[in-house]
Write a protein that holds these residues in place. Structure first.
Motif, PDB file in Angstrom:
ATOM      1  N   LEU A   9      11.835  16.148  37.204  1.00  0.00           N
ATOM      2  CA  LEU A   9      13.125  16.427  37.824  1.00  0.00           C
ATOM      3  C   LEU A   9      13.667  15.190  38.540  1.00  0.00           C
ATOM      4  O   LEU A   9      14.866  14.891  38.475  1.00  0.00           O
ATOM      5  CB  LEU A   9      13.000  17.589  38.810  1.00  0.00           C
ATOM      6  CG  LEU A   9      12.891  18.990  38.202  1.00  0.00           C
ATOM      7  CD1 LEU A   9      12.486  20.011  39.265  1.00  0.00           C
ATOM      8  CD2 LEU A   9      14.209  19.401  37.558  1.00  0.00           C
ATOM      9  N   LEU A  46      12.424  23.686  29.713  1.00  0.00           N
ATOM     10  CA  LEU A  46      13.564  24.499  30.126  1.00  0.00           C
ATOM     11  C   LEU A  46      14.284  25.134  28.939  1.00  0.00           C
ATOM     12  O   LEU A  46      15.000  26.124  29.106  1.00  0.00           O
ATOM     13  CB  LEU A  46      14.557  23.650  30.919  1.00  0.00           C
ATOM     14  CG  LEU A  46      14.059  23.097  32.265  1.00  0.00           C
ATOM     15  CD1 LEU A  46      15.135  22.221  32.910  1.00  0.00           C
ATOM     16  CD2 LEU A  46      13.676  24.226  33.208  1.00  0.00           C
ATOM     17  N   LEU A  50      19.683  18.539  28.584  1.00  0.00           N
ATOM     18  CA  LEU A  50      20.200  18.113  29.883  1.00  0.00           C
ATOM     19  C   LEU A  50      21.036  16.847  29.810  1.00  0.00           C
ATOM     20  O   LEU A  50      21.917  16.641  30.648  1.00  0.00           O
ATOM     21  CB  LEU A  50      19.039  17.888  30.864  1.00  0.00           C
ATOM     22  CG  LEU A  50      18.164  19.104  31.162  1.00  0.00           C
ATOM     23  CD1 LEU A  50      16.987  18.703  32.036  1.00  0.00           C
ATOM     24  CD2 LEU A  50      18.986  20.202  31.838  1.00  0.00           C
ATOM     25  N   GLU A  63      24.897  21.816  31.285  1.00  0.00           N
ATOM     26  CA  GLU A  63      23.679  22.334  31.923  1.00  0.00           C
ATOM     27  C   GLU A  63      23.058  21.275  32.832  1.00  0.00           C
ATOM     28  O   GLU A  63      22.556  21.579  33.924  1.00  0.00           O
ATOM     29  CB  GLU A  63      22.669  22.767  30.862  1.00  0.00           C
ATOM     30  CG  GLU A  63      23.101  23.971  30.021  1.00  0.00           C
ATOM     31  CD  GLU A  63      24.050  23.591  28.897  1.00  0.00           C
ATOM     32  OE1 GLU A  63      24.315  22.381  28.720  1.00  0.00           O
ATOM     33  OE2 GLU A  63      24.530  24.500  28.210  1.00  0.00           O
ATOM     34  N   ARG A  66      24.985  21.016  36.079  1.00  0.00           N
ATOM     35  CA  ARG A  66      24.633  22.109  36.995  1.00  0.00           C
ATOM     36  C   ARG A  66      23.317  21.822  37.703  1.00  0.00           C
ATOM     37  O   ARG A  66      23.197  22.009  38.920  1.00  0.00           O
ATOM     38  CB  ARG A  66      24.552  23.419  36.209  1.00  0.00           C
ATOM     39  CG  ARG A  66      24.106  24.609  37.047  1.00  0.00           C
ATOM     40  CD  ARG A  66      24.099  25.885  36.223  1.00  0.00           C
ATOM     41  NE  ARG A  66      23.541  26.990  36.988  1.00  0.00           N
ATOM     42  CZ  ARG A  66      23.429  28.242  36.531  1.00  0.00           C
ATOM     43  NH1 ARG A  66      23.837  28.523  35.287  1.00  0.00           N
ATOM     44  NH2 ARG A  66      22.916  29.181  37.291  1.00  0.00           N
ATOM     45  N   LEU A  67      22.336  21.361  36.937  1.00  0.00           N
ATOM     46  CA  LEU A  67      21.038  21.048  37.537  1.00  0.00           C
ATOM     47  C   LEU A  67      21.157  19.884  38.507  1.00  0.00           C
ATOM     48  O   LEU A  67      20.551  19.894  39.590  1.00  0.00           O
ATOM     49  CB  LEU A  67      20.021  20.723  36.438  1.00  0.00           C
ATOM     50  CG  LEU A  67      18.583  20.431  36.914  1.00  0.00           C
ATOM     51  CD1 LEU A  67      18.004  21.638  37.648  1.00  0.00           C
ATOM     52  CD2 LEU A  67      17.692  20.053  35.730  1.00  0.00           C
ATOM     53  N   THR A  70      22.516  20.825  41.866  1.00  0.00           N
ATOM     54  CA  THR A  70      21.551  21.566  42.671  1.00  0.00           C
ATOM     55  C   THR A  70      20.448  20.665  43.208  1.00  0.00           C
ATOM     56  O   THR A  70      20.071  20.747  44.381  1.00  0.00           O
ATOM     57  CB  THR A  70      20.913  22.696  41.843  1.00  0.00           C
ATOM     58  OG1 THR A  70      21.958  23.563  41.361  1.00  0.00           O
ATOM     59  CG2 THR A  70      19.920  23.496  42.676  1.00  0.00           C
TER      60      THR A  70
END
Length: 297
Positions: A9, A46, A50, A63, A66-67, A70
């Motif tokens: 991440l 996932l 991405l 997508e 969005r990640l 966050t």
């Protein structure tokens, strides 16, 4: 699941922010292939794509966006907390990045900072000249400088200067064969030097006020610049009327190289304020810089 994903991440956040595997690898201290492997592993777990990759660019998919929205603030908070903990050493240290216009840097930030930085050699300060309303969180600044107290939600403002005002000025040679403007609307018949705002590329509308009534005038002229010091020089050279900070124009006004017009329409307003995120846990280094910059009296 979090334990196996946290490294991947982090790699994704840096790649998405930098839009480059090469720059991300350099920041993370990893090989480019290692970063690419991490992203592929995360996407496989996932089950979504991405990043969109081409030979020339990298950009997040919907997508991925969005990640990123966050995860990026969470990693920033963790990073700031780690920096704050590291500053519990005997000597405050770290990099403090501040964005401001060059007039604020010259007349407010540097005169105050130079009095204290010599006592804290491990505190590093980066001053970035910018006339726009920079998103200091997205651009990874610790603070920004803005005229007045109006700031975005989630920010704290600290006053760092006395009241300021903008003034309309021109060279005596410019007014030799022209009448001086009496009211702001008269500027439409003059050669005015425009300031181009870097944020959206538009031209700054000159703002005046008298007896509680506000006036905004969009002026025209032969010259435009995105730097107030260049505009000052153009005005001194007789190329038109400029609208610049009074403190910047004062030496030339006192020397007779410029004359002020529309003085009754140029009120004072709250001066420069330093703004920074309210959720930030101030480091020792940032606290020292903030304390020395605060306006006294």
């Amino acid at each position: 699941m979090l334990r196996e994903n946290v490294t991947d991440l982090m790699a994704f956040v840096v790649v998405a922010r930098e839009r480059s595997f090469t720059r991300a690898a350099a920041q993370l201290g990893l090989s480019q292939s290692g970063v690419s492997h991490s992203i592929r592993g995360l996407e496989e777990r996932l089950g979504v794509r991405l990043l969109t990759r081409t030979t020339r660019s990298v950009s997040p998919t919907p997508e991925g966006e969005r990640l990123l929205a966050t995860m990026a603030p969470r990693f920033l908070e963790i990073e700031q907390e780690l920096f704050a903990l590291s500053d519990l050493r005997e000597k405050p240290a770290g990099m403090i990045r501040i964005t401001a216009d060059d007039f604020a840097i010259d007349t407010v930030l540097w005169p105050k900072l130079q009095k204290v930085l010599c006592n804290y050699p491990e505190i590093k300060v980066e001053l970035v000249v910018d006339y726009g309303l920079t998103d200091i969180v997205a651009e990874r600044f610790d603070a920004g400088v803005r005229l007045g107290e109006i700031i975005s939600q989630g920010m704290i403002a600290a006053r760092i200067s006395g009241n300021q005002r903008m003034v309309a000025v021109g060279a005596p040679a410019y007014f030799a064969d022209r009448s001086e403007p009496i009211v702001p609307q008269d500027l439409t018949g003059h050669n005015c030097i425009n300031l181009r705002l870097p944020t959206k590329g538009g031209l700054y509308a000159w703002e005046f006020e008298k007896d509680g009534q506000d006036f905004k005038v969009r002026v025209n002229g032969q010259l435009t610049s995105n730097g107030v010091r260049q505009i000052l020089q153009m005005a001194c050279d007789g190329y038109g009327i400029a609208f610049i900070p009074e403190g910047l124009a004062l030496p030339d006004l006192q020397a007779g190289r410029l004359v002020q017009v529309l003085g009754d329409f140029c009120p004072y307003y709250p001066g420069y304020h330093l703004y920074y995120p309210s959720r930030r846990q101030p480091s020792a280094a940032f606290s020292i810089v903030l304390d020395v910059l605060r306006e006294r009296g």
